[in-house]
Design a protein around this motif. Sequence first.
Motif, PDB file in Angstrom:
ATOM      1  N   GLU A   1     -86.642  12.062 -23.348  1.00 53.88           N
ATOM      2  CA  GLU A   1     -87.275  13.346 -23.063  1.00 53.88           C
ATOM      3  C   GLU A   1     -86.240  14.343 -22.565  1.00 53.88           C
ATOM      4  O   GLU A   1     -85.284  13.980 -21.871  1.00 53.88           O
ATOM      5  CB  GLU A   1     -88.373  13.151 -22.017  1.00 53.88           C
ATOM      6  CG  GLU A   1     -89.347  14.302 -21.930  1.00 53.88           C
ATOM      7  CD  GLU A   1     -90.574  13.948 -21.106  1.00 53.88           C
ATOM      8  OE1 GLU A   1     -91.244  14.884 -20.628  1.00 53.88           O
ATOM      9  OE2 GLU A   1     -90.861  12.745 -20.943  1.00 53.88           O
TER      10      GLU A   1
ATOM     11  N   ILE B   1     -89.037  17.241 -18.784  1.00 51.52           N
ATOM     12  CA  ILE B   1     -89.219  16.437 -17.569  1.00 51.52           C
ATOM     13  C   ILE B   1     -89.547  17.348 -16.392  1.00 51.52           C
ATOM     14  O   ILE B   1     -90.433  17.054 -15.581  1.00 51.52           O
ATOM     15  CB  ILE B   1     -87.957  15.603 -17.274  1.00 51.52           C
ATOM     16  CG1 ILE B   1     -87.713  14.586 -18.387  1.00 51.52           C
ATOM     17  CG2 ILE B   1     -88.074  14.902 -15.933  1.00 51.52           C
ATOM     18  CD1 ILE B   1     -86.392  13.858 -18.267  1.00 51.52           C
TER      19      ILE B   1
ATOM     20  N   SER C   1     -89.523   8.027 -12.007  1.00 51.19           N
ATOM     21  CA  SER C   1     -90.223   8.596 -13.161  1.00 51.19           C
ATOM     22  C   SER C   1     -89.304   9.522 -13.944  1.00 51.19           C
ATOM     23  O   SER C   1     -89.271   9.495 -15.184  1.00 51.19           O
ATOM     24  CB  SER C   1     -91.475   9.351 -12.693  1.00 51.19           C
ATOM     25  OG  SER C   1     -92.120   9.985 -13.784  1.00 51.19           O
TER      26      SER C   1
ATOM     27  N   ARG D   1     -88.203   8.747 -17.797  1.00 50.67           N
ATOM     28  CA  ARG D   1     -88.515   9.680 -18.882  1.00 50.67           C
ATOM     29  C   ARG D   1     -87.256  10.100 -19.631  1.00 50.67           C
ATOM     30  O   ARG D   1     -87.285  10.281 -20.854  1.00 50.67           O
ATOM     31  CB  ARG D   1     -89.247  10.899 -18.310  1.00 50.67           C
ATOM     32  CG  ARG D   1     -90.633  10.560 -17.749  1.00 50.67           C
ATOM     33  CD  ARG D   1     -91.293  11.703 -17.047  1.00 50.67           C
ATOM     34  NE  ARG D   1     -91.772  12.730 -17.982  1.00 50.67           N
ATOM     35  CZ  ARG D   1     -92.686  13.628 -17.652  1.00 50.67           C
ATOM     36  NH1 ARG D   1     -93.238  13.614 -16.437  1.00 50.67           N
ATOM     37  NH2 ARG D   1     -93.076  14.531 -18.530  1.00 50.67           N
TER      38      ARG D   1
END
Length: 302
Positions: A15, A20, A6, A10
């Motif tokens: 991001e 994050i 993940s 991201r």
Amino acid sequence: MPQIQSIRQRRRNGESVASIARGEKVSEPTVRKYLKADDLSARPPVRRRRGSVLDEWIPVIEGMLAEDRETWHKQRHTATRIHERLRDEYGVEASLSTVTRTVARLKREFMAEREMGFLDLSWHPGECQADFGQVDVRYRGVVTRMRHFVLDFPYSNIGPSQLMPGENAECTCQALRNLFEWLGGVPRRIVYDNAAGVGRRRFDEIRLTRLFQAFQAHYGFEYSFCNPYSGHEKGAVEARVGAVRRRLFVPVPGVWSLDSFNLRLPGRCLELGDKDHYRKGESQAGLFDEDRKALLPLPAKP
């Protein structure tokens, strides 16, 4: 491992590290550590000194939770009721807190896998389906039944393949690694016909093998599974499995070295796509170039 994936996903989406860290509830140094890691391949397992008293009763608990999904929500098991049933019906000596933590973890895993199991039938460049088929080969002079793994790209209708001795996690990951290196990149999303080779399906749940979890996190692709009894979702890859078998394994080929045979096999599969796409009317080879351009880069280390 899912959290590492993940974090990396991201970051690929643009991001910031700070965002994050807030979203994943970890520190910024932790985020940077996982972003810099160039080797997420599996490590030799570390044997735990002492397992949980509930380890052998996990299938029983999963069975109770599976029954709940078919029951009115007001008559479902609580953790306390599961604790009572384990004590009274099976003689399990475990504390209520241990049962509560285990039940909560199993529910979280089920919800996460259910969300990842949603299947979108709209195919984009760089996305593919994976499945195994059975073929006979004359391996070192002896007729042997093996498995051919096909990674089908529905956008272009091209499906490179690899010959494997079985359908376990090691064979699946080795076939994928070979094809990633041949492609020069990693598909953005891989949809599996079923859990064979990557996990085990129990009722509506799929429990992934640790090897596949580590492999997926290392290469950074997304994955999902076809829904049970939904033949329309897997027609493309099943057709490709059959086409590869009929065109490249009839008559029964002789194989002395799996490595040498597999080195040539993807190129032979690509030659089968020297025609126009059955729906789009464009060259399949040209569409496959778009597939390859949409691939994620290979990690620094295999």
